[in-house]
Design a protein around this motif. Structure first.
Motif, mmCIF file in Angstrom:
data_model
loop_
_atom_site.group_PDB
_atom_site.id
_atom_site.type_symbol
_atom_site.label_atom_id
_atom_site.label_comp_id
_atom_site.label_asym_id
_atom_site.label_seq_id
_atom_site.Cartn_x
_atom_site.Cartn_y
_atom_site.Cartn_z
ATOM 1 N N UNK A 61 0.691 -1.126 0.003
ATOM 2 C CA UNK A 61 0.014 -0.011 0.113
ATOM 3 C C UNK A 61 0.792 1.288 -0.003
ATOM 4 N N UNK A 62 2.173 1.232 0.326
ATOM 5 C CA UNK A 62 3.043 2.228 0.334
ATOM 6 C C UNK A 62 3.496 2.387 -0.997
ATOM 7 N N UNK A 63 2.999 1.495 -1.979
ATOM 8 C CA UNK A 63 3.501 1.505 -3.472
ATOM 9 C C UNK A 63 4.913 0.983 -3.881
ATOM 10 N N UNK A 64 5.444 0.124 -3.082
ATOM 11 C CA UNK A 64 6.668 -0.892 -3.472
ATOM 12 C C UNK A 64 6.425 -2.136 -4.176
ATOM 13 N N UNK A 65 7.432 -2.344 -4.945
ATOM 14 C CA UNK A 65 7.142 -3.441 -5.865
ATOM 15 C C UNK A 65 7.464 -4.956 -5.024
ATOM 16 N N UNK A 83 0.862 -10.467 -3.911
ATOM 17 C CA UNK A 83 1.659 -9.401 -4.095
ATOM 18 C C UNK A 83 2.227 -9.284 -5.610
ATOM 19 N N UNK A 84 2.809 -10.320 -5.904
ATOM 20 C CA UNK A 84 3.279 -10.467 -7.459
ATOM 21 C C UNK A 84 2.083 -10.200 -8.416
ATOM 22 N N UNK A 85 0.827 -10.691 -8.120
ATOM 23 C CA UNK A 85 -0.200 -10.571 -8.842
ATOM 24 C C UNK A 85 -0.498 -9.111 -9.104
ATOM 25 N N UNK A 86 -0.489 -8.598 -8.054
ATOM 26 C CA UNK A 86 -1.317 -7.088 -8.075
ATOM 27 C C UNK A 86 0.107 -6.180 -8.581
ATOM 28 N N UNK A 87 1.195 -6.229 -8.051
ATOM 29 C CA UNK A 87 2.275 -5.319 -8.277
ATOM 30 C C UNK A 87 3.410 -6.009 -9.099
ATOM 31 N N UNK A 88 2.945 -5.762 -10.354
ATOM 32 C CA UNK A 88 3.862 -6.276 -11.542
ATOM 33 C C UNK A 88 5.081 -5.632 -11.389
ATOM 34 N N UNK A 89 6.137 -6.260 -12.035
ATOM 35 C CA UNK A 89 7.657 -5.664 -12.036
ATOM 36 C C UNK A 89 7.592 -4.289 -12.769
ATOM 37 N N UNK A 90 8.598 -3.402 -12.348
ATOM 38 C CA UNK A 90 8.545 -2.348 -13.002
ATOM 39 C C UNK A 90 9.329 -2.082 -14.180
ATOM 40 N N UNK A 91 9.067 -1.377 -15.029
ATOM 41 C CA UNK A 91 9.813 -1.145 -16.217
ATOM 42 C C UNK A 91 10.006 0.116 -16.669
#
Length: 143
Positions: free
Chosen positions: A50-54, A90-98
């Motif tokens: 919820x803090x926006x981290x990956x 977490x992986x499903x909702x916060x995909x890797x950043x590109x």
């Protein structure tokens, strides 16, 4: 003991230290058994999500705990079942950043700035990177 690079070790240590700090701020003691981290880590993962981290922060935390506490039983398949379920979500909702591609306007600003400074090679490199969809500076350097 596994071999890890100094950079990897510092990343793992940083995540474990951040988790330890989170525990102290909330009044939790350091986990002493394999079951205790599994009760705390999902709450920590919720907060960093919820803090926006990956999701890689959570994965580094689990890897760091397993690396730094090899005798705590955390490598057992069922030891961190709640944590692993939380990481899966977490992986499903916060995909890797590109990295987003550079816009044409930003490219032209960069090229103009490089040319004004006399950096012709840099200007050509920027144009090449943009037209060939290179996203990382290392991609250009390895060419």
């Amino acid at each position: 003991m596994q071999q890890v690079t100094e950079d990897s070790r510092s990343n793992l240590t940083r995540e474990v230290d951040a988790f330890g700090e989170w525990c102290l701020i909330r009044g939790f003691s350091a986990p002493r058994t394999a079951a205790e981290p599994d009760e705390l880590i999902p709450s920590y993962l919720d907060e960093i999500f919820f803090d926006g981290y990956n999701h890689d922060r959570g994965e580094k935390l689990v890897s760091g705990l397993r690396f730094m506490l090899p005798t705590a039983g955390l490598n057992d398949r069922l030891a961190l079942s709640g944590t692993m379920a939380a990481l899966k979500g977490f992986r499903r909702l916060a995909h890797g950043a590109t990295r987003s591609p550079m816009t044409r306007q930003l490219l032209l600003c960069g090229v103009g700035s490089a040319l004004r400074r006399g950096w012709r090679d840099m200007a050509v490199a920027l144009i090449l990177a943009w037209h060939t969809y290179l996203r990382l500076p290392s991609d250009l350097v390895t060419m």
